[in-house]
Design an enzyme around this catalytic site. Structure first.
Site, PDB file in Angstrom:
ATOM      1  CG  HIS A 183      -2.585  -8.559   6.632  1.00 53.74           C
ATOM      2  ND1 HIS A 183      -1.743  -8.794   5.568  1.00 53.74           N
ATOM      3  CD2 HIS A 183      -3.712  -9.249   6.353  1.00 53.74           C
ATOM      4  CE1 HIS A 183      -2.342  -9.594   4.711  1.00 53.74           C
ATOM      5  NE2 HIS A 183      -3.536  -9.892   5.165  1.00 53.74           N
ATOM      6  CE  LYS A 197      -4.047  -2.065   2.092  1.00 53.06           C
ATOM      7  NZ  LYS A 197      -4.971  -1.820   0.991  1.00 53.06           N
TER       8      LYS A 197
END
Ligand code: NAD
Length: 488
Positions: free
Chosen positions: A240, A182
């Site tokens: 994550h 990201k």
């Protein structure tokens, strides 16, 4: 500001599982977008490989449909879609047998980058690695891309690392954690290590605590069977959230290079405290009634009325090193929550004394890193409320949202998969997890899960559309703190 697109070298990319859900929703649309951006050269070849009985033309139809559904609204003329589809080919192949491998080997070209995307269940990773070698399909410079889940615990992750290591060097293995792809995650590193402003304050002396929230509104969907064997700890926390924690807590690497960055992340994982049982809250979502948005409970969705698997987890941990000793890290993630929102909040300490008197209150800066939706970074600062009438203070966000600062490119950054696949082709492993990192994360996770099993713990129910079980709020309140709101 116009960002420069540097084309990658011509490549052959084989997508094992090229007809699966991930290929349809993420990989093919990401490749198409990079093609539109001019990053993929016209000589590149993308080969879908799966058991399905497609020919090249059938696979192009499959890809076109996927792209129309999952890459809509891109400024890419119709002609470009046709050109992209011309780059596609298909081989019917069995990962567990010998069908199709000779055919695949014959289609690859010499002297260019070869990448193999393992977009299949983890049970096939070993078969693929073995056959890539047996059939001479992989060369010493080939890269393999491995999807999550990477193991179910330390033992299976270790076994998988060993299986892959039997055929590939670590420098050839790209373990994907798409959170690392990201834009904002990389911007976090730019903000930390590209500015003088933050790093001197980035420690236990000035940071009160850190919050990391990854909230989803969706339930387990069609993944119920798998999810019930995993739960939020294995599916989200171990990978994550752990990766995000590492990027926040790590020391500055000497260089922005793959092993320098990964060495520092590994040190963070190894410095994590064991989590005490009363510092963890597990939850399971209830059914939602009503005509709109009605959906089954977690247990109904996974078809297991006695399931003890968590769809929500909140925990407190510490990074026990000189920089962070005494600063708690609060992490939470869950499904069917109030809003879809992934946010890291660095909560600085309050000013030690208010010169403006008691009524002005004490204020604290907050650095908020939003990963989704609306990627961006804001710094909450305290200023005087405008107007006459004395010294009233107000907190306002200093917005580093890309849309404003960077123009159109900033408002629509490339999807994580776009960046990560291009990094594979470029041979840059910085944003991929190394084998020892994954193992260290499991080594931290395993005893926590073993504790639940030993104690026969059942997750607390929570209302869908809420912020999770009430006990998660208590986890914070006991420390005199509170969670930031979960807002879209
Ligand atoms: P899927 O079940 O939709 O697709 C699996 C693919 O593998 C299909 O193309 C199928 O034809 C192929 N396949 C199965 N057995 C095969 C065999 N013996 N030989 C050759 N091909 C075979 O799965 P998916 O959702 O696309 O997931 C793929 C991988 O990505 C999994 O490891 C999954 O955990 C991971 N993943 C998926 C998502 C997602 O959003 N779908 C997200 C993160 C990770």
């Amino acid at each position: 500001m116009v960002s420069r697109v540097i084309p990658v070298d011509p490549f052959d990319l084989v997508i094992f599982g090229g007809t699966g859900d991930l290929a349809r929703r993420k990989i093919l649309p990401a490749l198409f977008r990079r093609y539109c951006a001019g990053q993929i050269p016209p000589e590149a070849v993308i080969i879908g490989a799966a058991r399905a009985d497609y020919d090249a033309s059938g696979y192009r139809d499959f890809a076109a449909e996927a792209i129309r559904e999952f890459a809509p609204g891109r400024s890419c003329e119709d002609g470009t879609l046709g050109q992209f589809l011309d780059r596609l080919d298909f081989v019917t192949l069995d990962a567990r047998g010998d069908t199709g491998w000779g055919d695949l080997a014959a289609r690859l070209q010499q002297g260019r980058v070869r990448a193999f995307y393992f977009s299949v269940g983890p049970g096939l990773f070993g078969d693929l690695a073995e056959r890539l070698h047996k059939w001479g399909v992989a060369d010493p410079d080939s890269r393999i891309v491995v999807e999550k889940p990477f193991g179910h615990d330390l033992a299976t992750a270790r076994e998988l690392n060993q299986t892959l290591a039997a055929h590939f060097q670590e420098s050839q293995i790209y373990r994907i954690d798409h959170y690392l792809g990201k834009e904002t995650v990389q911007n976090l590193m730019a903000v930390r290590f590209g500015n003088m402003l933050f790093e001197p304050l980035w420690n236990a002396q000035y940071v009160d605590h850190i919050q990391i929230t990854v909230a989803e509104t969706v339930g387990v969907g069609g993944r119920g069977e798998y999810y019930d064997t995993a739960g939020a700890m294995r599916d989200m926390m171990q990978n994550h959230l752990m990766q995000l924690l590492c990027l926040i807590a790590m020391e500055p690497p000497a260089r922005f290079e793959p092993d320098a960055v990964r060495d520092e992340k590994l040190k963070v994982i190894r410095a994590l405290d064991d989590v005490l049982p009363h510092h963890i809250v597990r939850g399971q979502y209830d059914a939602q009634q009503g005509a709109e948005n009605a959906h089954p409970s977690y247990r109904e969705a996974v078809g297991n009325p006695r399931s003890k698997t968590e769809s929500y987890i909140a925990l407190k941990t510490h990074v026990s090193n000189w920089r962070w000793a005494g600063t708690p890290f609060y992490l939470r993630t869950g499904k069917r929550l109030k809003a879809r929102s992934s946010v890291i909040s660095v909560m600085f300490k309050e000013t030690p004394h208010s010169i403006f008197g008691a009524e002005a209150g004490r204020h604290a800066n907050v650095l908020t890193i939003r990963l989704q939706p609306n990627e961006g970074i804001t710094l909450q600062v305290t200023i005087k409320e405008p107007g006459p009438g004395g010294m009233r203070l107000v907190d306002v966000p200093l917005d580093m949202t890309f849309a404003e600062a960077l123009g159109p490119e900033g408002s629509d950054p490339p999807d994580a998969y776009e960046r990560l696949i291009m990094d594979v082709i470029r041979g840059n492993q910085t944003l991929f997890m190394r084998g020892d990192e994954v193992e260290a994360a499991w080594a931290w996770t395993d005893p926590i899960i073993a504790g639940w099993v030993r104690r026969g713990e059942v997750p607390k129910p929570y209302d869908s559309g809420s912020t999770g079980p009430g006990d998660a709020d208590l986890l914070m309140q006991r420390d005199g703190r509170e969670w930031r709101g979960i807002v879209p």
